[in-house]
Design a protein around this motif. Structure first.
Motif, PDB file in Angstrom:
ATOM      1  N   UNK A 291       0.842  -1.159   0.059  1.00 48.33           N
ATOM      2  CA  UNK A 291      -0.005   0.116  -0.107  1.00 48.33           C
ATOM      3  C   UNK A 291       0.798   1.237   0.065  1.00 48.33           C
ATOM      4  N   UNK A 292       0.494   2.374  -0.806  1.00 49.65           N
ATOM      5  CA  UNK A 292       1.333   3.421  -0.775  1.00 49.65           C
ATOM      6  C   UNK A 292       0.353   4.629  -0.981  1.00 49.65           C
ATOM      7  N   UNK A 293       0.834   5.774  -0.214  1.00 49.03           N
ATOM      8  CA  UNK A 293       0.323   7.167  -0.290  1.00 49.03           C
ATOM      9  C   UNK A 293       0.890   7.975  -1.054  1.00 49.03           C
ATOM     10  N   UNK A 294       0.522   8.494  -1.855  1.00 45.51           N
ATOM     11  CA  UNK A 294       1.204   9.563  -2.999  1.00 45.51           C
ATOM     12  C   UNK A 294       0.552  10.980  -2.729  1.00 45.51           C
ATOM     13  N   UNK A 295       1.129  11.880  -2.254  1.00 43.57           N
ATOM     14  CA  UNK A 295       0.847  13.318  -1.709  1.00 43.57           C
ATOM     15  C   UNK A 295       1.434  14.010  -2.868  1.00 43.57           C
ATOM     16  N   UNK A 296       0.604  15.169  -3.342  1.00 39.29           N
ATOM     17  CA  UNK A 296       0.927  15.986  -4.189  1.00 39.29           C
ATOM     18  C   UNK A 296       0.333  17.490  -3.938  1.00 39.29           C
ATOM     19  N   UNK A 297       0.690  18.437  -4.526  1.00 34.17           N
ATOM     20  CA  UNK A 297      -0.183  19.568  -4.702  1.00 34.17           C
ATOM     21  C   UNK A 297       0.837  20.837  -3.746  1.00 34.17           C
ATOM     22  N   UNK A 298       1.720  20.544  -2.929  1.00 34.82           N
ATOM     23  CA  UNK A 298       2.403  21.580  -2.124  1.00 34.82           C
ATOM     24  C   UNK A 298       2.905  22.623  -3.238  1.00 34.82           C
ATOM     25  N   UNK A 299       3.369  23.573  -2.559  1.00 37.67           N
ATOM     26  CA  UNK A 299       4.158  24.766  -3.146  1.00 37.67           C
ATOM     27  C   UNK A 299       4.114  25.919  -2.412  1.00 37.67           C
ATOM     28  N   UNK A 300       4.730  26.958  -3.117  1.00 34.47           N
ATOM     29  CA  UNK A 300       5.042  28.356  -2.693  1.00 34.47           C
ATOM     30  C   UNK A 300       3.654  29.175  -3.195  1.00 34.47           C
ATOM     31  N   UNK A 301       3.153  29.819  -2.081  1.00 33.27           N
ATOM     32  CA  UNK A 301       2.027  30.679  -2.494  1.00 33.27           C
ATOM     33  C   UNK A 301       2.285  31.852  -1.353  1.00 33.27           C
ATOM     34  N   UNK A 302       1.429  32.983  -1.955  1.00 32.50           N
ATOM     35  CA  UNK A 302       1.457  34.173  -0.826  1.00 32.50           C
ATOM     36  C   UNK A 302       0.175  34.224   0.025  1.00 32.50           C
ATOM     37  N   UNK A 303       0.602  34.758   1.089  1.00 28.89           N
ATOM     38  CA  UNK A 303      -0.624  35.001   2.134  1.00 28.89           C
ATOM     39  C   UNK A 303      -1.775  35.340   1.574  1.00 28.89           C
ATOM     40  N   UNK A 304      -2.867  34.563   1.919  1.00 24.97           N
ATOM     41  CA  UNK A 304      -4.153  35.005   1.304  1.00 24.97           C
ATOM     42  C   UNK A 304      -4.586  34.057   0.176  1.00 24.97           C
ATOM     43  N   UNK A 305      -3.562  33.392  -0.398  1.00 21.50           N
ATOM     44  CA  UNK A 305      -3.876  32.610  -1.420  1.00 21.50           C
ATOM     45  C   UNK A 305      -4.397  31.124  -1.060  1.00 21.50           C
ATOM     46  N   UNK A 306      -4.451  30.248  -2.136  1.00 18.39           N
ATOM     47  CA  UNK A 306      -5.062  29.013  -2.074  1.00 18.39           C
ATOM     48  C   UNK A 306      -4.248  27.703  -2.291  1.00 18.39           C
ATOM     49  N   UNK A 307      -4.313  26.595  -2.167  1.00 17.42           N
ATOM     50  CA  UNK A 307      -3.668  25.453  -2.628  1.00 17.42           C
ATOM     51  C   UNK A 307      -4.628  24.413  -2.263  1.00 17.42           C
ATOM     52  N   UNK A 308      -4.328  23.214  -3.108  1.00 21.59           N
ATOM     53  CA  UNK A 308      -5.240  22.019  -3.176  1.00 21.59           C
ATOM     54  C   UNK A 308      -4.267  20.921  -2.784  1.00 21.59           C
ATOM     55  N   UNK A 309      -4.590  20.005  -1.868  1.00 25.23           N
ATOM     56  CA  UNK A 309      -3.376  18.985  -1.588  1.00 25.23           C
ATOM     57  C   UNK A 309      -4.448  17.855  -2.125  1.00 25.23           C
ATOM     58  N   UNK A 310      -3.601  16.863  -2.577  1.00 22.22           N
ATOM     59  CA  UNK A 310      -4.143  15.478  -2.894  1.00 22.22           C
ATOM     60  C   UNK A 310      -3.318  14.276  -2.482  1.00 22.22           C
ATOM     61  N   UNK A 311      -3.876  13.326  -2.022  1.00 21.13           N
ATOM     62  CA  UNK A 311      -3.363  12.148  -1.641  1.00 21.13           C
ATOM     63  C   UNK A 311      -3.866  10.848  -1.952  1.00 21.13           C
ATOM     64  N   UNK A 312      -3.339  10.174  -3.011  1.00 19.15           N
ATOM     65  CA  UNK A 312      -4.059   8.851  -3.608  1.00 19.15           C
ATOM     66  C   UNK A 312      -3.438   7.719  -2.904  1.00 19.15           C
ATOM     67  N   UNK A 313      -4.307   6.925  -2.529  1.00 17.89           N
ATOM     68  CA  UNK A 313      -4.011   5.563  -1.787  1.00 17.89           C
ATOM     69  C   UNK A 313      -4.036   4.604  -2.828  1.00 17.89           C
ATOM     70  N   UNK A 314      -2.871   3.761  -3.214  1.00 22.54           N
ATOM     71  CA  UNK A 314      -2.938   2.675  -3.876  1.00 22.54           C
ATOM     72  C   UNK A 314      -2.492   1.477  -3.457  1.00 22.54           C
ATOM     73  N   UNK A 315      -2.562   0.065  -4.088  1.00 24.96           N
ATOM     74  CA  UNK A 315      -2.085  -1.116  -3.798  1.00 24.96           C
ATOM     75  C   UNK A 315      -2.995  -2.174  -3.260  1.00 24.96           C
ATOM     76  N   UNK A 316      -2.988  -3.008  -2.382  1.00 27.84           N
ATOM     77  CA  UNK A 316      -3.771  -4.140  -2.164  1.00 27.84           C
ATOM     78  C   UNK A 316      -4.628  -3.475  -0.861  1.00 27.84           C
ATOM     79  N   UNK A 317      -5.787  -3.049  -1.368  1.00 30.01           N
ATOM     80  CA  UNK A 317      -6.913  -2.234  -0.579  1.00 30.01           C
ATOM     81  C   UNK A 317      -8.142  -3.187  -0.571  1.00 30.01           C
ATOM     82  N   UNK A 318      -8.445  -3.446   0.623  1.00 36.70           N
ATOM     83  CA  UNK A 318     -10.145  -3.735   0.977  1.00 36.70           C
ATOM     84  C   UNK A 318     -10.845  -2.701   1.151  1.00 36.70           C
TER      85      UNK A 318
END
Length: 120
Positions: free
Chosen positions: A1-28
């Motif tokens: 099982x792996x978790x892959x996060x993405x979406x970080x970065x540099x932003x100015x105060x007041x701005x927005x970002x969206x983080x994502x994290x996908x889970x993959x592998x042998x999942x029930x």
């Protein structure tokens, strides 16, 4: 099982970002999913969690600014961050309690972390 996060970065105060994290592998199934963060010199803290039923909980400092959501079909958890402040600067880690399928054990898994930097 792996978790892959993405979406970080540099932003100015007041701005927005969206983080994502996908889970993959042998999942029930995936139970609670969440986001944590660790700022330099500080302990890792819970930011937001969401249960399999959609119940959410947030640390007080992000209430009204961050929204956690999940897509069951994609095994993905998101963190929409708005009105960002310099104090939100940290490495953000995703977390998921996964019930494994045929091979993987039931376990609390962590992603690799994604850096969010908010400039003033």
């Amino acid at each position: 099982v792996q978790l892959q996060a993405s979406g970080g970065g540099l932003v100015q105060a007041g701005g927005s970002l969206r983080l994502s994290c996908a889970v993959s592998g042998d999942i029930f199934s995936i139970n609670t999913m969440g986001w944590y963060r660790q700022a330099p010199g500080k302990q890792r803290e819970l930011v937001a969690v969401i249960t399999s039923g959609g119940t959410t909980n947030y640390v007080d400092s992000v209430k009204g600014r961050f929204t956690i959501s999940r897509d069951g079909a994609k095994n993905t958890v998101y963190l929409q961050m708005s009105s960002l402040k310099p104090e939100d600067t940290a490495v953000y880690y995703c977390n998921a309690y996964v019930r494994g399928g045929l091979i993987a054990p039931d376990y609390n898994y962590w992603g690799q972390g994604t850096l969010v930097t908010v400039s003033s």
